[in-house]
Write an enzyme that holds these catalytic residues in place. Structure first.
Site, mmCIF file in Angstrom:
data_model
loop_
_atom_site.group_PDB
_atom_site.id
_atom_site.type_symbol
_atom_site.label_atom_id
_atom_site.label_comp_id
_atom_site.label_asym_id
_atom_site.label_seq_id
_atom_site.Cartn_x
_atom_site.Cartn_y
_atom_site.Cartn_z
ATOM 1 N N GLY A 15 69.193 68.167 62.223
ATOM 2 C CA GLY A 15 68.126 68.625 61.318
ATOM 3 C C GLY A 15 66.754 68.452 61.939
ATOM 4 C CG ASN A 89 67.354 61.765 59.835
ATOM 5 O OD1 ASN A 89 66.261 61.897 59.281
ATOM 6 N ND2 ASN A 89 68.001 62.792 60.371
ATOM 7 N N GLY A 91 70.269 63.695 55.103
ATOM 8 C CA GLY A 91 69.930 63.847 53.686
ATOM 9 C C GLY A 91 69.853 65.310 53.303
ATOM 10 C CG ASP A 95 64.281 70.061 45.319
ATOM 11 O OD1 ASP A 95 64.909 69.007 45.540
ATOM 12 O OD2 ASP A 95 63.259 70.389 45.966
ATOM 13 C CD GLN A 148 57.523 67.137 43.871
ATOM 14 O OE1 GLN A 148 56.502 66.669 44.374
ATOM 15 N NE2 GLN A 148 57.502 68.257 43.168
ATOM 16 C CE1 TYR A 154 65.633 64.352 49.679
ATOM 17 C CE2 TYR A 154 63.551 63.466 48.895
ATOM 18 C CZ TYR A 154 64.363 63.868 49.934
ATOM 19 O OH TYR A 154 63.903 63.802 51.232
ATOM 20 C CE LYS A 158 65.818 60.870 51.180
ATOM 21 N NZ LYS A 158 66.400 60.574 52.500
ATOM 22 C CB ILE A 187 57.909 66.094 57.824
ATOM 23 C CG1 ILE A 187 57.699 64.626 57.365
ATOM 24 C CG2 ILE A 187 57.830 66.212 59.343
ATOM 25 C CD1 ILE A 187 56.384 63.987 57.701
HETATM 26 N N1 CAA Z 1 54.801 70.327 37.768
HETATM 27 C C1 CAA Z 1 54.720 70.684 36.451
HETATM 28 N N2 CAA Z 1 55.429 71.675 35.908
HETATM 29 C C2 CAA Z 1 56.251 72.345 36.734
HETATM 30 C C3 CAA Z 1 56.384 72.054 38.078
HETATM 31 C C4 CAA Z 1 55.606 70.995 38.596
HETATM 32 N N3 CAA Z 1 55.643 70.644 39.887
HETATM 33 N N4 CAA Z 1 57.301 72.894 38.625
HETATM 34 C C5 CAA Z 1 57.723 73.705 37.633
HETATM 35 N N5 CAA Z 1 57.072 73.387 36.511
HETATM 36 C C6 CAA Z 1 57.203 74.002 35.188
HETATM 37 C C7 CAA Z 1 57.491 75.497 35.305
HETATM 38 O O1 CAA Z 1 56.271 76.186 35.491
HETATM 39 C C8 CAA Z 1 58.136 75.774 33.974
HETATM 40 O O2 CAA Z 1 57.124 75.836 32.979
HETATM 41 P P1 CAA Z 1 57.214 76.886 31.761
HETATM 42 O O3 CAA Z 1 58.585 76.711 31.199
HETATM 43 O O4 CAA Z 1 56.113 76.480 30.881
HETATM 44 O O5 CAA Z 1 57.010 78.208 32.435
HETATM 45 C C9 CAA Z 1 58.902 74.487 33.671
HETATM 46 O O6 CAA Z 1 58.318 73.479 34.515
HETATM 47 C C10 CAA Z 1 60.382 74.582 33.928
HETATM 48 O O7 CAA Z 1 60.581 75.013 35.208
HETATM 49 P P2 CAA Z 1 62.033 75.416 35.710
HETATM 50 O O8 CAA Z 1 63.042 74.440 35.270
HETATM 51 O O9 CAA Z 1 62.294 76.853 35.401
HETATM 52 O O10 CAA Z 1 61.795 75.145 37.185
HETATM 53 P P3 CAA Z 1 61.548 76.189 38.331
HETATM 54 O O11 CAA Z 1 62.851 76.807 38.626
HETATM 55 O O12 CAA Z 1 60.371 77.046 38.042
HETATM 56 O O13 CAA Z 1 61.119 75.231 39.537
HETATM 57 C C11 CAA Z 1 61.611 73.572 41.107
HETATM 58 C C12 CAA Z 1 61.638 73.948 39.636
HETATM 59 C C13 CAA Z 1 62.493 74.501 41.915
HETATM 60 C C14 CAA Z 1 62.139 72.168 41.250
HETATM 61 C C15 CAA Z 1 60.162 73.637 41.599
HETATM 62 O O14 CAA Z 1 59.355 72.870 40.722
HETATM 63 C C16 CAA Z 1 60.002 73.125 42.981
HETATM 64 O O15 CAA Z 1 60.514 73.673 43.949
HETATM 65 N N6 CAA Z 1 59.255 72.042 43.132
HETATM 66 C C17 CAA Z 1 59.034 71.387 44.405
HETATM 67 C C18 CAA Z 1 60.127 70.373 44.637
HETATM 68 C C19 CAA Z 1 59.851 69.617 45.894
HETATM 69 O O16 CAA Z 1 58.741 69.211 46.184
HETATM 70 N N7 CAA Z 1 60.869 69.377 46.686
HETATM 71 C C20 CAA Z 1 60.699 68.682 47.915
HETATM 72 C C21 CAA Z 1 61.713 69.182 48.904
HETATM 73 S S1 CAA Z 1 61.410 68.563 50.541
HETATM 74 C C22 CAA Z 1 61.822 66.976 50.470
HETATM 75 O O17 CAA Z 1 62.381 66.498 49.525
HETATM 76 C C23 CAA Z 1 61.479 66.150 51.661
HETATM 77 C C24 CAA Z 1 60.715 64.972 51.263
HETATM 78 O O18 CAA Z 1 61.246 63.877 51.336
HETATM 79 C C25 CAA Z 1 59.318 65.095 50.844
#
Ligand code: CAA
Length: 247
Positions: A15, A89, A91, A95, A148, A154, A158, A187
């Site tokens: 990865g 590492n 993972g 989401d 988050q 996750y 973590k 990252i």
């Molecule tokens: N904060 C507040 N509200 C949020 C939101 C947020 N971050 N994300 C979505 N919402 C809201 C939507 O707008 C929706 O509102 P309405 O119903 O009023 O329209 C409501 O919450 C419900 O949303 P859904 O369940 O339909 O969610 P979605 O499919 O739109 O998205 C998600 C959900 C895919 C998780 C999206 O929020 C997302 O991708 N978020 C980022 C997740 C993230 O940061 N992942 C990190 C991956 S990398 C990693 O993990 C490495 C590391 O260690 C850092």
């Protein structure tokens, strides 16, 4: 040790973070064993690494499966020697907002991200105790420290790594083994680039440095914690997140 070099096993080596950890540890003089799960991806990766001049030993296991890990560790010890440095590492992410989260997505993330740390650490700890030397580095996440949206699975895994790290650290503190956590922020890996752009842009806007981290930046921290100079650091958590989470 192998050929006078400490042996380092990196799980999830193919990865984004794992690849730079392998490169950096090799450059810093370690004999690197790269764990992988998927044959095709690993073959391509190994060939690419060879083109770059790295000839890593490869070790297959799904780290979420204790018995596969046990078999892999026995094979590594037989073929190469006792693992001196273990980097947990590997993972995954699955989401989704909690109200929609399936049991399968909960289970897969907890097993891949937290059980994996138990599975690998449990299998190396006694050989490390016998040789009175070891370095265990658990890769957690900023999202194990803060909330988050969409990462209940996750974040739970973590965050669990911190409790695991601290307890194992004190249990083996007198035995020449250190156990620490690194908590990377966002990252520039495939995992982070898979976050839909609208969400990713908002996240980056909240990182005081205004950018994603580099995989090499995490890799150098791994190599430092793996070193002999880091002998007095144990049970600690190193944050590397561009200021996204400070306290
Ligand atoms: N904060 C507040 N509200 C949020 C939101 C947020 N971050 N994300 C979505 N919402 C809201 C939507 O707008 C929706 O509102 P309405 O119903 O009023 O329209 C409501 O919450 C419900 O949303 P859904 O369940 O339909 O969610 P979605 O499919 O739109 O998205 C998600 C959900 C895919 C998780 C999206 O929020 C997302 O991708 N978020 C980022 C997740 C993230 O940061 N992942 C990190 C991956 S990398 C990693 O993990 C490495 C590391 O260690 C850092």
């Amino acid at each position: 040790m192998k050929d006078g070099k400490y042996i380092a096993l990196v799980t999830g080596a193919t990865g984004g973070l794992g690849t730079d950890m392998c490169r950096t540890l090799a450059k810093d003089g370690y004999y690197v064993v790269a764990n992988y799960r998927t044959d095709n991806k690993a073959e391509e990766w190994h060939a690419k690494m060879k083109e770059e001049g790295f000839d890593f030993a490869m070790a297959k296991a799904d780290v979420s499966d204790y018995h596969e890990v046990e078999a892999m560790m026995e094979k590594i010890q037989e073929e190469h020697g006792v693992i001196d440095v273990l980097v947990n590492n590997a993972g995954i992410t699955r989401d989704g907002s909690f109200r929609k989260m399936s049991f399968e997505n909960w289970d897969a993330v907890i097993k891949s991200n937290l059980y994996s740390a138990f599975n690998c650490t449990r299998c190396v700890i006694n050989p490390m105790i016998d040789q009175k030397y070891g370095r265990i580095i658990n890769i957690s996440s900023v999202n194990g420290q803060r909330a988050q949206f969409g990462q209940a699975n996750y974040s739970a895994a973590k965050a669990g790594m911190h409790g695991f790290t601290k307890t194992v650290a004190i249990e083996v503190a007198k035995l020449g083994i250190t156990v620490n956590t690194i908590s990377p922020g966002y990252i520039g890996t495939d995992m982070v680039m898979a976050v839909p752009q609208e969400y990713r842009d908002k996240i980056v806007a909240n990182i005081p440095m205004g950018r994603l981290g580099g995989t090499y930046e995490v890799a150098h921290l791994v190599s430092f914690l793996a070193s002999k100079q880091a002998a007095f650091i144990t049970g600690a958590n190193y944050e590397i997140n561009g200021g996204q989470h400070v306290y």
